[in-house]
Design an enzyme around this catalytic site. Structure first.
Site, PDB file in Angstrom:
ATOM      1  N   ARG A  56       0.862  -1.183   0.000  1.00 16.42           N
ATOM      2  CA  ARG A  56       0.000   0.000   0.000  1.00 16.42           C
ATOM      3  C   ARG A  56       0.893   1.225   0.000  1.00 16.42           C
ATOM      4  NH1 ARG A  56      -2.601   0.672   5.055  1.00 16.42           N
ATOM      5  NH2 ARG A  56      -1.277   2.474   5.266  1.00 16.42           N
ATOM      6  N   GLU A  75       4.911   7.081   2.276  1.00 14.15           N
ATOM      7  CA  GLU A  75       5.716   5.861   2.431  1.00 14.15           C
ATOM      8  C   GLU A  75       5.041   4.750   1.658  1.00 14.15           C
ATOM      9  OE1 GLU A  75       5.587   3.563   5.963  1.00 14.15           O
ATOM     10  OE2 GLU A  75       3.453   3.886   6.263  1.00 14.15           O
ATOM     11  N   ASN A  77       4.075   0.638   2.212  1.00  8.93           N
ATOM     12  CA  ASN A  77       4.006  -0.458   3.182  1.00  8.93           C
ATOM     13  C   ASN A  77       4.110  -1.766   2.428  1.00  8.93           C
ATOM     14  OD1 ASN A  77       3.036   1.126   5.724  1.00  8.93           O
ATOM     15  ND2 ASN A  77       1.751   1.851   4.049  1.00  8.93           N
ATOM     16  N   SER A  82      -2.527  -2.755   5.876  1.00 14.71           N
ATOM     17  CA  SER A  82      -3.853  -3.111   6.378  1.00 14.71           C
ATOM     18  C   SER A  82      -4.952  -2.201   5.841  1.00 14.71           C
ATOM     19  CB  SER A  82      -3.834  -3.109   7.902  1.00 14.71           C
ATOM     20  OG  SER A  82      -3.532  -1.828   8.359  1.00 14.71           O
ATOM     21  N   LYS A 236      12.246   2.825   5.448  1.00 15.44           N
ATOM     22  CA  LYS A 236      12.296   4.255   5.132  1.00 15.44           C
ATOM     23  C   LYS A 236      13.670   4.629   4.576  1.00 15.44           C
ATOM     24  CE  LYS A 236       8.258   5.267   7.654  1.00 15.44           C
ATOM     25  NZ  LYS A 236       7.797   3.939   8.004  1.00 15.44           N
ATOM     26  N   LYS A 295      12.339  10.491  10.730  1.00 13.39           N
ATOM     27  CA  LYS A 295      11.728   9.153  10.742  1.00 13.39           C
ATOM     28  C   LYS A 295      12.738   8.049  11.071  1.00 13.39           C
ATOM     29  CE  LYS A 295       8.077  10.011   7.380  1.00 13.39           C
ATOM     30  NZ  LYS A 295       7.277   9.366   6.321  1.00 13.39           N
ATOM     31  N   GLU A 299       7.407   1.027  11.681  1.00 14.60           N
ATOM     32  CA  GLU A 299       6.099   1.028  11.019  1.00 14.60           C
ATOM     33  C   GLU A 299       5.020   1.158  12.088  1.00 14.60           C
ATOM     34  OE1 GLU A 299       5.845   0.904   7.774  1.00 14.60           O
ATOM     35  OE2 GLU A 299       7.983   0.608   7.498  1.00 14.60           O
ATOM     36  N   GLY A 300       3.819   1.442  11.622  1.00 18.53           N
ATOM     37  CA  GLY A 300       2.676   1.353  12.529  1.00 18.53           C
ATOM     38  C   GLY A 300       2.233   2.665  13.130  1.00 18.53           C
ATOM     39  N   ARG A 381      -7.759   7.857   4.564  1.00 21.16           N
ATOM     40  CA  ARG A 381      -7.796   8.087   6.020  1.00 21.16           C
ATOM     41  C   ARG A 381      -7.771   9.587   6.265  1.00 21.16           C
ATOM     42  NH1 ARG A 381      -2.617   4.832   7.645  1.00 21.16           N
ATOM     43  NH2 ARG A 381      -2.029   5.680   5.628  1.00 21.16           N
TER      44      ARG A 381
HETATM   45  P1  ADP Z   1       4.439   4.584   9.628  1.00 27.27           P
HETATM   46  O1  ADP Z   1       5.263   3.536   8.995  1.00 27.27           O
HETATM   47  O2  ADP Z   1       4.611   4.663  11.090  1.00 27.27           O
HETATM   48  O3  ADP Z   1       2.996   4.524   9.181  1.00 27.27           O
HETATM   49  P2  ADP Z   1       4.580   7.007   8.054  1.00 27.27           P
HETATM   50  O4  ADP Z   1       5.750   7.439   7.290  1.00 27.27           O
HETATM   51  O5  ADP Z   1       3.408   6.537   7.280  1.00 27.27           O
HETATM   52  O6  ADP Z   1       5.070   5.938   9.104  1.00 27.27           O
HETATM   53  O7  ADP Z   1       4.133   8.203   8.995  1.00 27.27           O
HETATM   54  C1  ADP Z   1       3.025   8.113   9.875  1.00 27.27           C
HETATM   55  C2  ADP Z   1       2.089   9.277   9.657  1.00 27.27           C
HETATM   56  O8  ADP Z   1       2.790  10.519   9.842  1.00 27.27           O
HETATM   57  C3  ADP Z   1       1.515   9.352   8.268  1.00 27.27           C
HETATM   58  O9  ADP Z   1       0.336   8.588   8.171  1.00 27.27           O
HETATM   59  C4  ADP Z   1       1.267  10.847   8.092  1.00 27.27           C
HETATM   60  O10 ADP Z   1       0.044  11.213   8.702  1.00 27.27           O
HETATM   61  C5  ADP Z   1       2.395  11.484   8.892  1.00 27.27           C
HETATM   62  N1  ADP Z   1       3.538  11.790   8.013  1.00 27.27           N
HETATM   63  C6  ADP Z   1       4.558  10.967   7.718  1.00 27.27           C
HETATM   64  N2  ADP Z   1       5.419  11.563   6.855  1.00 27.27           N
HETATM   65  C7  ADP Z   1       4.936  12.772   6.617  1.00 27.27           C
HETATM   66  C8  ADP Z   1       5.373  13.872   5.802  1.00 27.27           C
HETATM   67  N3  ADP Z   1       6.486  13.802   5.101  1.00 27.27           N
HETATM   68  N4  ADP Z   1       4.606  14.983   5.778  1.00 27.27           N
HETATM   69  C9  ADP Z   1       3.462  15.055   6.497  1.00 27.27           C
HETATM   70  N5  ADP Z   1       2.999  14.069   7.284  1.00 27.27           N
HETATM   71  C10 ADP Z   1       3.719  12.938   7.354  1.00 27.27           C
HETATM   72 MG    MG Z   2       2.227   4.960   7.350  1.00 21.49          MG
END
Ligand code: ADP
Ligand code: MG
Length: 405
Positions: A56, A75, A77, A82, A236, A295, A299-300, A381
């Site tokens: 995803r 990102e 996944n 899920s 990442k 970051k 994950e999660g 979402r």
């Molecule tokens: P995870 O693997 O924990 O899901 P993500 O990279 O998806 O990590 O980050 C979690 C959440 O943080 C995302 O769903 C988003 O809402 C926010 N986020 C992550 N990266 C960014 C970004 N570059 N700009 C704005 N919001 C972000």
């Molecule tokens: Mg995410």
């Protein structure tokens, strides 16, 4: 579909994975453990011939100063992606609400969406290519699973096709799983064609016994979703490295259009490896903290650092090699809109929100031939703007539907 190809290409490129993760695994134990398993499997020789990806890729609309909007990837996944099951049910919820309000025309505009079917078709294809009529799909489940109905939607689609799913924990695998001399995987006496991980994507889900179980599964000839290389391709650090000039061209030779489409979705991504490039990225983030996200390889949801917390972390990490276990990312700023987030215990009122769009991708490779490469639906979402991080599972975002206008 482009991202499916990219993930698949990365997962088969051991030189790239090794180079990319070399500094990270020195300082991040979890990624190092995954990498250890990867190396062991490579050394012994990869037994599986069928590869299955259920990905995803998540995006937000970046709103530039000149008013233009572009989808930028947050990102991808590659493990336990899920909400494909629940996202298949949410159109009916919003249509129902709109119909109750006599907004029939609007209800008809809610897009249909059925990722659970597409995800199941991917698993079914891998199962079929494995080629053993009595073999089952092994879903690696958590002991306490809050999101079981999301998984059941996929399981039920498989059962409709006469493919049986057994749910087991890592502990069960370590106690009762085995490989025969051809590295066929057996669980409670049943041959396993496909292993579908809905566990094992964060460090706390592993103890020594679970790591043993993961290794056993990886060594087997069952199709893993994902195999260990594909999980690593979803880190990442890999995402950051892929944004380097010229790399996509190397990984996807002869596919300039796909490369251009992929690159157009990349936000600014910066390595924090020791050296001048990392120093400069840190200096820029410290100078304008609101434009960056820090970051770790996790994950999660709930692991990233923003604003003041990011500044503090960067000040601390700046001179230590530990910083290589993180990446820096440009912060995407979607345009907020008013919406009502419905959740138990809190009154319904309009708040300022932003949304994140996920696109489900499925691919199956047999040997070197890609036999399936599709996008199979979406996930929207929505969360209130005061939350920088966090998805649905973290209790921040809610499941939503796009409304085309
Ligand atoms: P995870 O693997 O924990 O899901 P993500 O990279 O998806 O990590 O980050 C979690 C959440 O943080 C995302 O769903 C988003 O809402 C926010 N986020 C992550 N990266 C960014 C970004 N570059 N700009 C704005 N919001 C972000
Ligand atoms: Mg995410």
């Amino acid at each position: 579909m482009d991202f499916n190809m990219l993930v698949d290409a990365v997962s088969q490129n051991s030189t790239f994975l090794e180079q990319t993760l070399s500094s990270t695994i020195k300082k991040d134990d979890y990624t190092a453990r995954l990498f250890d398993i990867y190396k062991q499997v490579l050394k012994e020789g990869i037994a599986q011939t069928v590869f299955l990806g259920l990905n995803r890729s998540d995006y937000m609309f970046q709103c530039s100063a000149d008013g233009s909007k572009a989808l930028k990837q947050i990102e991808i996944n590659t493990i336990s992606a899920s909400f494909g099951g629940l996202a298949s049910r949410t159109p009916a919820v919003h249509r129902h609400v709109l119909n109750v309000l006599k907004k029939t025309k609007e209800a008809a505009k809610i897009l249909s969406n059925n990722p659970s079917k597409g995800l199941a078709l991917g698993i079914a294809k891998a199962w079929e290519l494995y080629g053993s009529a009595n073999a089952v799909v092994l879903l690696i489940a958590q002991e306490k699973e809050r999101n079981i109905f999301d998984q059941r939607a996929i399981e039920n689609e498989l059962l409709d096709r006469n493919i049986h799913v057994i749910r087991r924990r890592f502990e069960d695998v370590s106690e009762r799983g085995s490989l025969d001399q051809n590295r066929k995987l057996f669980m409670d006496g049943q041959e396993v064609a496909v292993v579908y991980f809905r566990d094992g994507y964060i460090p706390s889900q592993y103890n020594p016994q679970n790591w043993e179980a993961r290794l056993l599964l990886e060594r087997s000839c069952a199709a893993k979703c994902p195999d260990i290389a594909t999980q690593l391709a979803g880190t990442k650090k890999v995402q950051q490295e892929l944004s380097r000039v010229g790399l996509l061209e190397v990984l996807l030779p002869g596919q300039p259009e796909a490369v251009a489409r992929l690159r157009a979705t990349f936000a600014g991504l910066y390595s924090l490896d020791m050296g001048e490039e990392g120093d400069q990225a840190i200096a820029e983030a410290l100078a304008a903290p609101n434009h960056f996200v820090l970051k770790p390889q996790r994950e999660g949801g709930g692991n990233n650092l923003y604003g003041e917390e990011m500044v503090q972390a960067l000040e601390q990490l700046k001179d230590s090699e530990e910083r290589a276990s993180y990446i820096l990312m440009e912060k995407i700023e979607p345009e907020p809109f008013g919406n009502c987030l419905l959740r138990p215990g809190s009154p319904a009122r309009v708040v300022q929100c932003i949304s994140e769009l996920g696109i489900f991708g499925v691919y199956v490779r047999q040997g070197t031939t890609l036999v399936m490469n599709e996008h199979v639906g979406h996930l929207l979402r929505t969360k209130a703007i005061e939350h920088a991080d966090g998805g649905v599972a973290a209790g921040v975002a809610v499941l939503d539907n796009p409304y085309p206008v």
